[in-house]
Design an enzyme around this catalytic site. Structure first.
Site, short mmCIF file in Angstrom:
data_model
loop_
_atom_site.label_atom_id
_atom_site.label_comp_id
_atom_site.label_asym_id
_atom_site.label_seq_id
_atom_site.Cartn_x
_atom_site.Cartn_y
_atom_site.Cartn_z
N GLY A 344 0.70 -1.30 -0.05
CA GLY A 344 -0.09 0.01 -0.04
C GLY A 344 0.90 1.19 0.09
N ALA A 345 0.23 2.38 0.25
CA ALA A 345 0.89 3.80 0.02
C ALA A 345 1.84 3.87 1.35
CB ALA A 345 -0.18 4.65 -0.31
N LYS A 364 1.22 -6.45 9.46
CA LYS A 364 0.91 -4.88 8.83
C LYS A 364 1.93 -3.91 9.19
CE LYS A 364 -2.60 -1.84 7.63
NZ LYS A 364 -4.23 -1.34 7.67
N ASP A 458 -14.85 3.04 5.30
CA ASP A 458 -14.19 2.48 4.46
C ASP A 458 -14.57 1.00 3.93
OD1 ASP A 458 -12.48 2.54 2.03
OD2 ASP A 458 -10.64 2.13 3.25
#
Length: 732
Positions: A344-345, A364, A458
């Protein structure tokens, strides 16, 4: 006892004990001096009466025996009251007068007495308070309050001549009278003339000592007063010593350096987090004890007391084990990376194995610098709080969280079934029965989040994970909020003294932030299924990129007019639409059109005519994708949604025990076939990640971390350990 080896806390306690002992000793001396003074006054009055009577009798006898005493008229002198007597009076020379006037012993009294008999040729005298009019001072000890600038070391070493008012007033004094007529002394008073000659010398020495004391106290008092707003009354009370002395300080942190202010803020947040977490852990510990006691009380009456006590003892052992293991610090070196399963970013997701136990986790990793630069501090804190505060089977479990100088780490359970987006790419369209199963489980999962007091914001197929039994769990709470101050970006902007970021999204604005809802332009035709499949694969790549996905976000989030938990139900309606039809309801050829369609959903939303849906499914979709005021679940929550006809026949209590439509087949516990790991090869590495890894290795070699304490402020209290998992055998 070696004073240098004591800790600061022990030194402070020792100093406080010494100060209390000194104050108690001073109070005892004060009481003793007052008692002595009262006794002194009584004895002075008694002896004065006796001496006056004896003096009158002696004068009368002399007048009768010798007529030479009648040359002067002494009747007027005899009739005067015994006050304001001159220094030459015989009454002043009686030894009984000074026998009951002991001076209190202070730190400098001995050195003062040593100077009493100096300079015998000095005949200068000074006047003092007459013994008949003497009043005890209000404070008979040297007070060391906040307003006192006296140094304890100076008192103990004898550098300052400090005497209380009581010690001054109790010194032998004499009154001079140049105009009083000479009175012939009786022969029995002749031996006292030497003491009379020494008293003027003592008076002069005391006067010099008093002047030195006043000169020393003036600069000390000027240094003790910090605030210029001290009242005149407080200043007067400091001079007299009759009231408690205070020092007023005005806080001026701006005068300190920026580094000092950052360190102070770091200490403040650390203490706040420590006591907050301590109270929280104590509450949780008591709750676990109460739950076990209630469970034991509800058991069969035939259960033995020994078994009940054994259960309580086991809980106590678990609590002790948890406290010990909780202090064990984890690091990246404790885990072995098996494979990268997501990018991811702001970081990546790895499949890792703990080296000492062999257990498999999903790690993560979040880059701290990107959290700062992209204004993601509130989001990462909210995600950690959701995962740490939940024990629901519908939410991915967080086992540990820790950090180092460059990264934040979340150690979570590994769900090998992939996500819902992978299933949509593989199957394209779900039947209504399959859709009913997954949407029903999503309703329960969203309900679990709302019960925790959070809003996900989200909800999308990428964040709906599938466990090894095929059931749903929600993940990725990076945009969630619990309406706590630490979940608000303005809190961190104020903490770090940053300008508030403009989070309002414009149709023509493309940003790389996590709040971004813009996507790269994708040309597609809705009737072309092959193009839709290409769009889905591109959508997968967008999940790894720095831009977000706007297709499932509610319109009220875009316009910032205020929203609640109902925004998650809009997202669920968009997912239901995609499961039954094959694409999101507002999918467009470019991100600007997607944004515009969501804002103008009244005109843009429609169900294709070539798709045949049941009336119940079509009604539920329309009730999801509507205004916030009329949206299903706004007022009744998940219970209102459960009552919809589309979910007729769903067993909400045991749905997690039924056979799932898709059960992943795994060859090993590290099988990642249901994750699109092959697509990650085309995703370029984030340069910030590579730079941070190099910096981390450099910090590890130097034995230090971040040099700027300000950058660590938002991450205080991020570390976490789960009780029910950590207390298992061989959890670590």
């Amino acid at each position: 006892m070696n004073f240098d080896q004591l800790t600061d806390e022990q030194k402070q306690q020792l100093y406080l004990q010494h100060l209390q002992q000194q104050q108690q000793l001073q109070q005892q001396q004060q009481q003793l001096q007052q008692q002595q003074h009262q006794l002194q006054q009584q004895q002075q009055s008694y002896h004065l009466q006796q001496q006056q009577a004896a003096y009158q009798q002696q004068n009368q006898a002399q007048l009768q025996q010798d007529d030479s005493y009648m040359d002067e008229d002494t009747s007027e002198l005899i009739n005067q009251p015994p006050v304001q007597l001159d220094h030459g009076s015989p009454i002043r020379q009686q030894p009984q007068m000074s026998a009951f006037m002991p001076s209190p012993r202070f730190a400098q009294s001995e050195s003062f007495d040593n100077h009493l008999n100096v300079d015998p040729n000095n005949t200068e005298r000074f006047t003092s308070m007459d013994s008949m009019n003497f009043q005890p001072p209000a404070s008979t000890f040297t007070q060391l309050g906040n307003g006192s600038s006296t140094n304890l070391s100076e008192i103990s070493s004898g550098q300052n001549s400090l005497l209380s008012n009581h010690s001054v007033n109790n010194l032998p004094t004499a009154l001079t009278s140049d105009t009083s007529p000479p009175v012939q002394q009786h022969p029995q008073f002749q031996p006292q003339q030497q003491q009379q000659q020494q008293q003027p010398q003592q008076q002069q020495i005391f006067q010099q000592q008093q002047q030195q004391q006043q000169q020393q106290q003036q600069p000390q008092q000027s240094r003790a007063v910090v605030n210029q707003s001290v009242s005149t009354e407080a200043a007067n009370s400091d001079m007299t010593g009759s009231n408690t002395k205070y020092v007023y300080f005005e806080r001026k942190p701006n005068l300190l350096s920026k580094t000092t202010q950052d360190k102070a803020a770091s200490i403040k947040l650390t203490l706040e987090n420590y006591y907050t977490s301590s109270v929280s852990h104590a509450i949780e510990r008591n709750q676990r004890r109460l739950e076990l006691e209630n469970k034991i009380a509800n058991e069969d009456i035939g259960s033995s007391e020994e078994r009940k006590n054994r259960q309580l003892q086991n809980l106590g052992k678990k609590e002790s084990q948890f406290l010990r293991l909780k202090r064990t610090k984890l690091a990246l070196e404790d885990f072995h990376t098996v494979k990268v399963i997501g990018k991811g970013a702001f970081g990546e997701v790895r499949l890792v194995q703990k080296k000492d136990t062999g257990k498999i986790y999903a790690m993560k990793t979040l880059l701290k610098s990107e959290m700062f630069n992209k204004d993601q501090l509130a989001h990462v804190k909210a995600e950690r709080d959701v995962l740490a505060g939940s024990d629901s089977p519908w939410i991915v479990a967080l086992y540990y969280s820790f950090q180092d100088s460059q990264y934040l780490y979340l150690i979570m359970e590994f769900l090998p079934g992939g996500d819902l987006m992978t299933m949509l790419i593989r199957w394209e369209v779900f039947t209504e029965d399959i859709t009913r199963f997954y949407i029903a489980e999503c309703v329960l999962a969203i309900e679990a989040i709302h019960k925790l007091g959070f809003i996900h914001r989200d909800i999308k197929p990428d964040n709906i994970l599938i466990d090894n039994r095929g059931h749903v769990k929600l993940s990725d709470f990076g945009l969630s909020t619990g309406f706590h101050k630490t979940h608000d970006s303005n809190y961190y902007n104020k903490l770090l003294e940053k300008e508030p970021s403009n989070t309002h999204l414009q149709p023509n604005q493309l940003t790389s932030g996590r709040n971004s809802v813009m996507v790269d332009a994708i040309h597609l035709t809705m009737s072309n299924r092959q193009t839709m499949q290409t769009w889905r694969k591109s959508r997968r790549l967008m999940a790894y990129s720095t831009v977000g996905t706007p297709d499932y976000i509610a319109p009220e989030i875009f316009i910032h007019q205020g929203y609640g938990q109902e925004c998650d139900w809009w997202s669920l309606g968009a997912i239901m639409f995609e499961c039954l039809i094959g694409w999101p309801p507002f999918c467009s050829e470019n991100p600007h059109d997607t944004y515009r369609k969501i804002l103008n959903w009244q005109e843009s939303f429609q169900i294709p005519e070539d798709v045949h849906l049941s009336p119940e499914a079509e009604d539920l979709i329309k009730r999801f994708l509507t205004s916030a005021e009329n949206r299903i679940g706004r007022y009744g929550g998940a219970e209102e949604i459960k009552q919809h006809p589309f979910f007729r026949g769903v067993d909400w209590d045991s749905i997690r025990d039924v056979q799932a439509p898709f059960v992943p087949r795994l060859s090993s516990m590290t099988d990642t076939r249901h994750f699109p790991t092959d697509d990650l090869a085309s995703v370029p590495d984030n340069p910030a990640m590579s730079k941070a890894m190099e910096q981390r290795e450099l910090d590890a070699k130097n034995g230090g971390g971040r040099k700027n304490p300000k950058e660590d402020l938002p991450f205080i209290g991020y570390t976490y350990s789960r009780f029910d998992y950590l207390t298992r055998k061989n959890a670590l």
